[in-house]
Design a protein around this motif. Structure first.
Motif, short mmCIF file in Angstrom:
data_model
loop_
_atom_site.label_atom_id
_atom_site.label_comp_id
_atom_site.label_asym_id
_atom_site.label_seq_id
_atom_site.Cartn_x
_atom_site.Cartn_y
_atom_site.Cartn_z
N PHE A 1 0.71 -1.60 -0.12
CA PHE A 1 -0.41 0.24 0.43
C PHE A 1 0.56 0.93 0.25
O PHE A 1 1.61 1.44 0.91
N ASN A 2 0.35 2.34 -0.86
CA ASN A 2 0.99 3.98 -0.70
C ASN A 2 3.05 3.40 -1.74
O ASN A 2 3.05 4.36 -1.47
N THR A 3 2.77 2.29 -2.59
CA THR A 3 3.28 2.36 -3.00
C THR A 3 3.79 2.15 -4.65
O THR A 3 2.56 1.50 -4.76
N PRO A 4 4.69 2.56 -5.11
CA PRO A 4 4.88 1.92 -6.70
C PRO A 4 4.30 0.87 -6.93
O PRO A 4 3.42 0.56 -8.47
N LYS A 5 4.18 -0.21 -6.19
CA LYS A 5 4.09 -1.42 -6.78
C LYS A 5 2.35 -2.12 -6.90
O LYS A 5 2.29 -2.75 -7.65
N ALA A 6 2.14 -0.51 -6.10
CA ALA A 6 0.61 -1.56 -6.18
C ALA A 6 -0.29 -1.39 -7.16
O ALA A 6 -1.60 -1.47 -7.82
N THR A 7 0.76 -0.54 -7.83
CA THR A 7 -0.18 -0.01 -8.81
C THR A 7 0.31 0.08 -10.70
O THR A 7 -0.36 0.03 -11.77
N GLN A 8 1.36 -0.99 -10.00
CA GLN A 8 2.44 -1.34 -11.05
C GLN A 8 1.61 -2.43 -11.90
O GLN A 8 1.31 -3.15 -11.78
N GLU A 9 2.10 -2.46 -13.58
CA GLU A 9 1.45 -3.73 -14.57
C GLU A 9 2.39 -4.90 -13.84
O GLU A 9 3.20 -5.04 -13.99
N PRO A 10 1.11 -6.08 -13.86
CA PRO A 10 0.05 -5.80 -14.59
C PRO A 10 -0.85 -5.73 -12.82
O PRO A 10 -0.56 -5.77 -11.65
N THR A 11 -1.63 -5.07 -13.06
CA THR A 11 -2.63 -4.24 -11.71
C THR A 11 -3.91 -5.71 -11.61
O THR A 11 -4.10 -6.32 -12.80
N LEU A 12 -4.85 -5.86 -11.11
CA LEU A 12 -5.86 -6.64 -10.63
C LEU A 12 -5.99 -6.76 -11.27
O LEU A 12 -6.65 -7.27 -11.94
N HIS A 13 -6.79 -5.28 -12.29
CA HIS A 13 -7.73 -4.94 -13.52
C HIS A 13 -7.43 -5.82 -14.42
O HIS A 13 -7.89 -6.60 -15.37
N THR A 14 -5.91 -6.48 -15.62
CA THR A 14 -5.28 -6.68 -16.11
C THR A 14 -5.43 -8.41 -15.79
O THR A 14 -5.06 -8.90 -16.67
N VAL A 15 -5.00 -9.05 -14.33
CA VAL A 15 -5.17 -9.76 -14.27
C VAL A 15 -6.39 -10.46 -14.24
O VAL A 15 -6.00 -11.85 -15.16
N ILE A 16 -7.35 -9.53 -14.16
CA ILE A 16 -8.75 -10.61 -13.75
C ILE A 16 -9.25 -10.78 -15.17
O ILE A 16 -9.28 -11.83 -16.13
N LYS A 17 -8.72 -9.67 -16.51
CA LYS A 17 -9.14 -10.22 -17.41
C LYS A 17 -8.05 -10.62 -18.26
O LYS A 17 -8.80 -11.51 -18.87
N ALA A 18 -7.06 -11.58 -18.22
CA ALA A 18 -6.22 -11.98 -19.24
C ALA A 18 -6.96 -12.95 -18.08
O ALA A 18 -7.07 -14.66 -19.07
N VAL A 19 -7.32 -13.71 -17.26
CA VAL A 19 -8.08 -14.99 -16.66
C VAL A 19 -9.46 -15.09 -17.22
O VAL A 19 -9.51 -16.35 -17.73
N GLU A 20 -10.19 -13.93 -17.38
CA GLU A 20 -11.37 -14.02 -17.93
C GLU A 20 -11.52 -14.25 -19.45
O GLU A 20 -11.74 -15.60 -19.97
N ASN A 21 -10.05 -13.71 -19.89
CA ASN A 21 -9.94 -14.19 -21.62
C ASN A 21 -9.44 -15.55 -22.11
O ASN A 21 -9.11 -15.60 -23.42
N SER A 22 -9.06 -15.83 -21.24
CA SER A 22 -8.41 -17.45 -21.50
C SER A 22 -9.32 -18.31 -22.19
O SER A 22 -10.45 -18.27 -22.25
N THR A 23 -8.50 -18.54 -22.82
CA THR A 23 -9.57 -19.16 -24.50
C THR A 23 -9.27 -20.99 -23.34
O THR A 23 -9.96 -21.45 -23.72
#
Length: 694
Positions: free
Chosen positions: A66-88
């Motif tokens: 929390f409150n460090t650059p790593k908290a928002t560094q890609e892949p963010t949680l949004h990106t992770v969920i998108k990768a999971v959701e879009n898995s073939t």
């Protein structure tokens, strides 16, 4: 590695491995995305299982980031969920123990979910003044239904997985080994041709969604007066219902960003981290060995001693309760039983548990009965000579290695320790009344208190569900030392022109649970009187208003006498403004040659709160507290400081120390101004444009 990747029977298994709760830190998020990509590239893999090692699926965000650059560094949680959701290839979340916050949002992004019974399922972000920011407000209503989801999101409370088994959240409940069940399920869905289902594509079904959302909003509004997050949660869920998933996600993001900036969320996050930081003592490493505590002794069966004993028997630890007279011992045991009976009547305790807990208490009139106790806490009269008698006796009867603790609220723990031949075993354990209810435990570290004693007491505090804060030795420690300056200002304002009801009303409007005069009436005005008498001897140069002494001279000690700063009716604790007291205050001002003036509510709040801040700053300068958040935790958990303001030190940061110092200097130019010399730390931080928690 924060993520382990293995394959088994044609299934890729991605295991989160970031103890203690598999927080979704940068390396964990990166490992999940890389694992999904690796599985998709492997022709021998037909499906993917995501699970968690140890005692959690995932507890959500990694609080260390929390409150460090790593908290928002890609892949963010949004990106992770998108990768999971879009898995073939289908992704199955295997959920056990804990799936909270981002951990649940990750699971909702999977195509399927298999769970074991007993898992705690929650979106607790509202407790930090936030809302679920990675699709939780949009996916959970589509998985469990609008009503269940809204209740979970707005309350933040966990729900056991088996209670959600009949919803669309889980595709299968595992009876035996979770991973075996998840792999079997993954093999089955992996053999099916895609596309695989996404929670985001489901509709939110409800016969009267608009009506229920309005009902929820009406219910939350009165409770959320000082907390904006619950209403924002409803706004985000409503957007998903009315506008669809994509626009709902946009509103969720907008609400999340807005909430992060609020002082209320900052305060709640500060309290969250402050409670965890309080257990960390700079020179006592987490590896410090602790002593075994299997039996506790408590000396004194009065209100405080009985309450202290209840804390330990509630945690399953047997207690030997010592009193000097049978009548006092019987009365103490009866009070403990009465407290438990009240809990039974309210449905908080079973009759069987009541008897189990009472059976853990061994009453005694003999010090010798304490010879097998691993920890002995005295809760006797607050007089050094009485403490000397107790600790001299304990030094003779307590076994080697036993921890000897004093519940003193103001006395010198080093002097108490010197009454023994084992000062390294002596520590202060200051409980707050009622001890079985109040969350705060001030742990007072003497000059010779050993590190293992300190580590043991801090660990034990967690077992009895207390927030323990370490204080050095000084008069009043952290909490009572600060409250004395708060009360001094309250009394000064009475002689300058305010009345008790106005002072209490102003600070209660600010958010305090109780103003200084109602608090004094509840505690007993004679207690403060005794402290002031001691101060007159010890610190003759320290100015006090004598107005409270005059009140006590008339026998108005508060609720227990039916009259204090307020009048009380028999059997009723309602504080009624007293004409007698108001006239006494006016007469006192006249005798002192003080022309009474109108004092604004703003001045009342600033003088009371900034008095706490200035003394807190001195406590930090002297090393009595190791960090500003410790001071705040004392006031949030022991003194009724409003949670949504984060404690006195964070509130000062929110106002800005430049403004705080200016106010102090302004009050220093008024009557009774000698109390307002800003602490060096206030002046320094104000000049640097920083805060106590920078």
């Amino acid at each position: 590695m924060a993520v382990d990747y293995t394959t088994r029977d044609g299934i890729a298994v991605i295991t989160l491995n970031n103890p203690p709760v598999n927080g979704l830190g940068y390396s964990t998020r990166l490992g999940i995305v890389e694992g999904v990509e690796r599985a998709q590239a492997d022709a021998s893999v037909s499906a993917i299982v995501i699970t968690g090692a140890g005692k959690a699926f995932s507890g959500g965000a990694d609080i260390t980031e929390f409150n460090t650059p790593k908290a928002t560094q890609e892949p963010t949680l949004h990106t992770v969920i998108k990768a999971v959701e879009n898995s073939t290839k289908p992704v199955v979340a295997a959920i056990h123990s804990v799936a909270m916050g981002g951990g649940l949002e990750l699971a909702l992004g999977a195509h399927y979910r298999v769970a074991s019974a007993g898992a705690q399922i929650a979106l607790p972000e509202v407790k930090l003044g936030l809302l679920p920011g990675a699709g939780g407000t949009q996916r959970l209503p589509r998985a469990v239904g609008l009503e269940t989801a809204l209740n979970m999101i707005v309350s933040g409370a966990p729900v056991l997985s088996e209670k959600l088994a009949g919803t669309g959240l889980f595709d299968h409940m595992a009876d035996g080994d979770l991973l075996d069940a998840a792999i079997t399920f993954a093999q089955k869905v992996g053999a099916q041709s895609g596309p695989h289902p996404k929670v985001r594509d489901r509709k939110i079904e409800h016969p009267n969604a608009e009506g229920f959302i309005q009902f929820a909003r009406n219910g939350v509004t009165p409770l959320a007066k000082n907390f904006p997050a619950p209403l924002k949660c409803i706004d985000a869920v409503e957007a998903g219902v009315k506008l669809g998933f994509n626009k709902g996600m946009a509103v969720e993001r907008e609400c999340f960003v807005a909430l992060v900036q609020t002082p209320e969320s900052r305060a709640l996050r500060h309290a969250f981290f402050g409670e965890r930081a309080a257990s960390k003592i700079p020179d006592v490493p987490s590896s410090t060995p602790v002593r075994k505590i299997e039996r506790v002794g408590v000396i004194g069966a009065g209100t405080m001693g009985g309450g202290i004993a209840m804390n330990f028997v509630n945690a399953g630890l047997p207690v030997t309760l010592l009193e000097t007279k049978q009548e006092a011992l019987d009365r103490g045991l009866a009070t403990i039983r009465k407290n438990y009976e009240s809990a039974v009547k309210k449905g908080r305790l079973t009759a069987e548990k009541l008897e189990e807990r009472m059976a853990l208490i061994t009453p005694t009139l003999s010090y010798d009965a304490l010879s097998d106790a691993d920890l002995i806490i005295e809760a006797v009269f607050e007089e050094l000579s009485v403490k000397e008698q107790v600790f001299s006796k304990l030094d003779q009867v307590a076994k080697k290695g036993a921890i000897l603790a004093s519940n003193t609220s103001t006395l010198d723990v080093d002097k108490i320790a010197a009454f023994t031949n084992r000062p390294e075993d002596v520590v202060g354990m200051h409980f707050f009344s009622p001890a079985n209810v109040m969350k705060l435990l001030e742990v007072v570290r003497g000059a010779k208190t050993s590190k293992d004693v300190l580590a043991t007491v801090m660990q034990l505090a967690k077992k009895i569900k207390k927030t323990a804060v370490v204080s050095g030795v000084c008069d009043g420690f952290i909490g009572n030392r600060m409250i004395e300056q708060y009360l001094r200002q309250a009394l000064f304002m009475l002689e300058e022109g305010a009345l008790p009801a106005q002072v209490d009303r102003a600070i209660e409007k600010f958010g305090f649970a109780m103003g200084p005069f109602r608090m004094s009436d509840l505690a007993g005005n004679d207690i403060g009187w005794a402290i002031r008498k001691r101060r007159y001897q010890e610190k003759p140069d320290l100015k006090y208003s004598k107005i409270a002494d005059r009140l006590c001279e008339t026998g108005r000690f508060g609720q227990k006498t039916g009259a204090g700063w307020y009048d009380y009716k028999a059997g009723d604790r309602t504080a009624h403004p007293s004409k007698i007291v108001d006239e006494m205050i006016a007469a006192y001002s006249k005798e002192q040659g003080i022309t009474r003036r109108k004092i604004s509510d703003e001045e009342i709040v600033e003088r009371l709160v900034f008095a706490l801040v200035n003394e807190g700053a001195l406590i930090l300068e002297e090393g009595i507290a190791s960090k500003a958040s410790d001071v705040d935790m004392v006031y949030l958990t022991g003194y009724g400081f409003p949670l949504y303001r984060g404690g006195p030190m964070l509130y000062a940061d929110t106002v800005g120390l430049y403004n705080v110092e200016r106010a102090m200097r302004r009050y220093g130019a008024q009557a009774n101004g000698e109390a307002w010399k800003p602490a060096a730390r206030v002046t320094q931080l104000a000049a640097e444009g920083r805060g106590f928690n920078s």
